[in-house]
Design a protein around this motif. Structure first.
Motif, PDB file in Angstrom:
ATOM      1  N   ARG A  14       0.828  -1.213   0.000  1.00  7.34           N
ATOM      2  CA  ARG A  14       0.000   0.000   0.000  1.00  7.34           C
ATOM      3  C   ARG A  14       0.861   1.262   0.000  1.00  7.34           C
ATOM      4  O   ARG A  14       0.542   2.242  -0.658  1.00  7.34           O
ATOM      5  N   LYS A  15       1.969   1.225   0.736  1.00  5.17           N
ATOM      6  CA  LYS A  15       2.832   2.401   0.833  1.00  5.17           C
ATOM      7  C   LYS A  15       3.383   2.785  -0.536  1.00  5.17           C
ATOM      8  O   LYS A  15       3.406   3.977  -0.895  1.00  5.17           O
ATOM      9  N   ALA A  16       3.815   1.795  -1.312  1.00  2.00           N
ATOM     10  CA  ALA A  16       4.354   2.072  -2.646  1.00  2.00           C
ATOM     11  C   ALA A  16       3.286   2.678  -3.542  1.00  2.00           C
ATOM     12  O   ALA A  16       3.548   3.616  -4.308  1.00  2.00           O
ATOM     13  N   PHE A  17       2.062   2.145  -3.453  1.00  2.00           N
ATOM     14  CA  PHE A  17       0.957   2.685  -4.252  1.00  2.00           C
ATOM     15  C   PHE A  17       0.659   4.125  -3.869  1.00  2.00           C
ATOM     16  O   PHE A  17       0.462   4.986  -4.728  1.00  2.00           O
ATOM     17  N   ILE A  18       0.610   4.402  -2.573  1.00  2.00           N
ATOM     18  CA  ILE A  18       0.287   5.758  -2.115  1.00  2.00           C
ATOM     19  C   ILE A  18       1.340   6.752  -2.585  1.00  2.00           C
ATOM     20  O   ILE A  18       1.007   7.853  -3.054  1.00  2.00           O
ATOM     21  N   PHE A  19       2.612   6.395  -2.483  1.00  2.00           N
ATOM     22  CA  PHE A  19       3.667   7.279  -2.977  1.00  2.00           C
ATOM     23  C   PHE A  19       3.485   7.547  -4.472  1.00  2.00           C
ATOM     24  O   PHE A  19       3.617   8.681  -4.934  1.00  2.00           O
ATOM     25  N   ALA A  20       3.204   6.486  -5.235  1.00  5.29           N
ATOM     26  CA  ALA A  20       3.038   6.642  -6.681  1.00  5.29           C
ATOM     27  C   ALA A  20       1.811   7.484  -7.006  1.00  5.29           C
ATOM     28  O   ALA A  20       1.850   8.349  -7.889  1.00  5.29           O
ATOM     29  N   ALA A  21       0.700   7.248  -6.305  1.00  3.23           N
ATOM     30  CA  ALA A  21      -0.536   7.985  -6.566  1.00  3.23           C
ATOM     31  C   ALA A  21      -0.389   9.454  -6.180  1.00  3.23           C
ATOM     32  O   ALA A  21      -0.851  10.350  -6.905  1.00  3.23           O
ATOM     33  N   ILE A  22       0.248   9.722  -5.047  1.00  4.87           N
ATOM     34  CA  ILE A  22       0.496  11.114  -4.657  1.00  4.87           C
ATOM     35  C   ILE A  22       1.443  11.764  -5.657  1.00  4.87           C
ATOM     36  O   ILE A  22       1.270  12.918  -6.041  1.00  4.87           O
ATOM     37  N   GLY A  23       2.451  11.003  -6.098  1.00  5.87           N
ATOM     38  CA  GLY A  23       3.381  11.529  -7.092  1.00  5.87           C
ATOM     39  C   GLY A  23       2.694  11.915  -8.380  1.00  5.87           C
ATOM     40  O   GLY A  23       3.058  12.902  -9.027  1.00  5.87           O
TER      41      GLY A  23
END
Length: 506
Positions: A14-23
């Motif tokens: 989830r953390k990787a997805f959130i970073f990518a989505a915020i990015g």
């Protein structure tokens, strides 16, 4: 080779997805558009319609994209094909919108990279505007289609494309996930330092007063509310395939709504932070020039490549502020461009069943060549301006409407809500369905037809009719035609595509 739901790449967590989505969400518009939109539409009072728009349209549509991508675990064309085979066109429409955005977004990153270097010695001299338009861009007189290459633009542009190609070729987790996890904390740190530096500039208070002093009378103007919804709609990367693609890479047991709330509020927090930093700097610029903030406030290219160089020239430790500002633009843009290109790569992989590296090359190399031919020349800026206006106002808004109506007609919102609720912490119900099906669609209809009427009657930007008709209306309509043609092409391994559909509709 296969890209079925069983072998589809996923984010590590989830953390990787959130970073990518915020990015993806945090891009150039957060830094150079939101502050001026706020200032122009009531200052502090604008925060109210902005939050209303976030809660009634931005986050609900984000959830809709997450639901479609995660349920069908596919790129936009394949996801919409699974809803109804006739709706594959909508997915390709989203893909082509990302093609247009990608080819011009990269050139702005090239400019930001150049200006990061220029900040070290204020290479623009005493006339930032003259330097940007005449020396750096070497703009042609009038609006023509001269293809005279400008080395100062072409070099950094090639560098941007090469860098992005390498990252995307590494894949979803090794490329996008890890790079977003590196760039987003770095971007946040750089921007916080930039904001703190701006707050200590003489005159910063003057800028902040101009930004946040509320004009409550503005709330009675429909245009202010449209501006709020427009800012949210374009800022969150919703309804043009990015979040459908990213959520398709999530593991099956993922908290979709919890992640969506984090992404939505993180994006808005960054916009507020950008507003503080930008207007603190503009307050310094106004005081130093003996002017009012209204005389120096601007947005977009004017803010980034004209106003900020002037600030850097006058501010203490100006070169540090310059590197932080243009470096922030560059890093914010890189993570956004990755998400734009990933939509296209994912669609090519699903349609043709090619390996990741092959799909990346098929997408990025031709786009890089077109980007260089169009924007590495003396006439690149007018083309960029018109493409940006029309692909946003008449591409993203129109396809967003089409997607909502397609879902309403062929896929129950209750069904998508139930899919989200299976694994999510924040449950969706009747309110979400009303917001998506009624409130948001009504706002988008109003935005679309208001803008069509305005541009049709007044033209755009003072450009000649032939230019607007070619790169504006022609492009916007052409995307729909090409999207339909792409939907008619056969799928490689169609039998497997059908099996995937069965797997995801259990």
């Amino acid at each position: 080779m296969t890209t079925s739901s069983q072998s589809r790449e996923t984010f590590a967590g989830r953390k990787a997805f959130i970073f990518a989505a915020i990015g993806s969400a945090v891009g150039l518009g957060n830094i150079w558009r939101f502050p001026y939109v706020t200032y122009e539409n009531g200052g502090g009072a604008f925060i109210f319609p902005y939050l209303v728009a976030l809660l009634t349209a931005g986050i609900p549509l984000l959830f809709l994209d997450y639901a479609i991508g995660h349920k069908y675990r596919a790129s936009p064309p394949l996801a919409f094909r699974k809803i109804n085979k006739h709706f594959e066109t909508f997915g390709w429409w989203q893909v082509l919108i990302n093609v247009i955005i990608g080819i011009y977004y990269a050139v702005i990153l090239g400019w930001a990279a150049s200006y990061t270097y220029f900040s070290l010695n204020s290479a623009w001299g005493a006339d930032p505007a003259g330097f940007f338009f005449k020396e750096y861009l070497q703009m042609a007189e009038g609006v023509t289609l001269d293809l005279d290459f400008v080395a100062s633009i072409t070099g950094p542009l090639i560098g941007v494309w090469a860098f992005i190609l390498v990252i995307l070729a590494l894949g979803v987790q090794k490329g996008i996930g890890k790079s977003a996890a590196f760039f987003m904390p770095l971007l946040t740190l750089m921007f916080i330092v930039l904001v703190i530096s701006a707050l200590f500039l003489p005159g910063a208070e003057k800028g902040l007063n101009a930004l946040f002093t509320p004009d409550w009378s503005k709330l009675l103007e429909p245009s202010v509310w449209v501006a709020a919804y427009g800012q949210i709609f374009f800022s969150l990367s919703i309804c043009f395939g990015i979040m459908i693609t990213y959520s398709s890479y999530l593991k099956k047991q993922s908290d979709l709504t919890g992640s969506g709330l984090v992404v939505g509020f993180a994006n808005s927090s960054f916009e507020l932070l950008a507003g503080i930093g930008v207007f603190a700097a503009l307050g310094f610029m106004a005081m130093a020039g003996g002017k009012e903030v209204s005389e120096v406030a601007t947005s977009g290219l004017g803010l980034a490549f004209i106003a900020f160089p002037a600030i850097i020239d006058q501010a203490p430790f100006g070169s540090v502020i310059g590197v932080l500002f243009f470096g922030s633009l560059l890093f914010a843009g890189i993570t956004s461009l990755m998400s734009v290109l990933e939509v296209i790569i994912s669609a090519v992989q699903d349609k043709l069943r090619f390996r990741r590296s092959v799909s990346t090359a098929i997408v990025c190399v031709p786009m890089a060549l077109v980007s260089i031919l169009l924007f590495g020349t003396t006439t690149g800026l007018p083309v960029l301006d018109v493409l940006d206006k029309f692909v946003n106002s008449f591409g993203i808004v129109a396809v967003g409407l089409a997607v909502i109506y397609a879902v309403l007609l062929n896929e129950s919102l209750s069904g998508l809500g139930a899919h989200i609720n299976e694994t999510s912490s924040f449950k969706l119900g009747v309110t979400w369905r009303i917001l998506v099906g009624t409130v948001t669609s009504t706002v988008l209809v109003y935005m679309l037809f208001t803008e069509i009427n305005k541009v049709a009657t007044e033209g755009y930007g003072g450009y000649p009719a032939w230019f607007v008709n070619t790169f504006g209306w022609g492009m916007a309509i052409g995307l729909i035609v090409v999207a339909y043609l792409l939907s008619r092409l056969p799928w490689n391994n169609l039998t497997e595509t059908k099996e995937v559909k069965g797997d995801n509709n259990e």
